[in-house]
Scaffold this motif. Structure first.
Motif, PDB file in Angstrom:
ATOM      1  N   LEU A  72       1.214   4.860  -0.322  1.00 48.47           N
ATOM      2  CA  LEU A  72       2.138   3.986  -1.080  1.00 48.47           C
ATOM      3  C   LEU A  72       3.508   4.213  -1.053  1.00 48.47           C
ATOM      4  O   LEU A  72       4.329   3.464  -1.049  1.00 48.47           O
ATOM      5  N   LEU A  75       5.245   3.666   2.124  1.00 50.35           N
ATOM      6  CA  LEU A  75       5.030   1.912   2.181  1.00 50.35           C
ATOM      7  C   LEU A  75       6.364   1.466   1.170  1.00 50.35           C
ATOM      8  O   LEU A  75       6.843   0.472   1.599  1.00 50.35           O
ATOM      9  N   ALA A  76       6.551   1.876   0.014  1.00 43.87           N
ATOM     10  CA  ALA A  76       7.256   1.509  -0.875  1.00 43.87           C
ATOM     11  C   ALA A  76       8.715   1.684  -0.193  1.00 43.87           C
ATOM     12  O   ALA A  76       9.592   0.697  -0.439  1.00 43.87           O
ATOM     13  N   TRP A  89       3.559  -5.482   3.793  1.00 48.22           N
ATOM     14  CA  TRP A  89       3.048  -6.280   2.569  1.00 48.22           C
ATOM     15  C   TRP A  89       1.684  -6.028   2.786  1.00 48.22           C
ATOM     16  O   TRP A  89       0.962  -5.774   1.662  1.00 48.22           O
ATOM     17  N   TYR A  92       0.402  -2.685   2.241  1.00 47.32           N
ATOM     18  CA  TYR A  92       0.841  -1.994   0.904  1.00 47.32           C
ATOM     19  C   TYR A  92      -0.106  -2.813  -0.137  1.00 47.32           C
ATOM     20  O   TYR A  92      -0.819  -1.914  -0.919  1.00 47.32           O
ATOM     21  N   TYR A  96      -2.690  -0.340  -2.397  1.00 44.43           N
ATOM     22  CA  TYR A  96      -2.394  -0.596  -3.884  1.00 44.43           C
ATOM     23  C   TYR A  96      -3.925  -1.134  -4.655  1.00 44.43           C
ATOM     24  O   TYR A  96      -3.981  -0.545  -5.534  1.00 44.43           O
TER      25      TYR A  96
END
Length: 120
Positions: A72, A75-76, A89, A92, A96
């Protein structure tokens, strides 16, 4: 989109998008990536996806919270430069959802992602 459909879409993304496709991409595959390498080519979505998936040892069903949090994190950072990337997205949100404690409701994340991805 139900959870199973999302996993299938992410798996399809991981098989298609994560292949080196442009000249020079080969240097990113099969070798450890440094943060410097990632930031140097921060718009390379395939590279970010690859690094994020590698954090979970390629297991999209990973339950290890440390590995999920590392994925994460990558990915962020990727979304900072590629906020309209549908594959980023999708991955992610899939990662998440695997967190044991969600800081934000999943519906908020879905809404944010849909707002960022341009209509096809």
């Amino acid at each position: 989109m139900d959870s199973e459909a999302a996993v299938i879409r992410v798996r399809n993304v991981s098989h298609e998008v994560l292949k080196p496709t442009a000249p020079g991409d080969e240097r990113y595959f099969g070798a450890e990536m440094s943060t410097t390498d990632l930031m140097r080519d921060k718009e390379n979505v395939a590279m970010w996806l690859r690094v994020a998936v590698e954090q979970t040892d390629g297991d999209l069903n990973c339950e290890d919270q440390n590995k999920i949090n590392k994925a994460l994190g990558y990915l962020a950072r990727a979304l900072e430069s590629n906020s309209t990337s549908k594959p980023l997205w999708l991955l992610y949100i899939e990662m998440y959802k695997r967190r044991h404690e969600l800081p934000k409701p999943l519906s908020v994340m879905y809404k944010h992602a849909v707002g960022m991805i341009p209509c096809s």
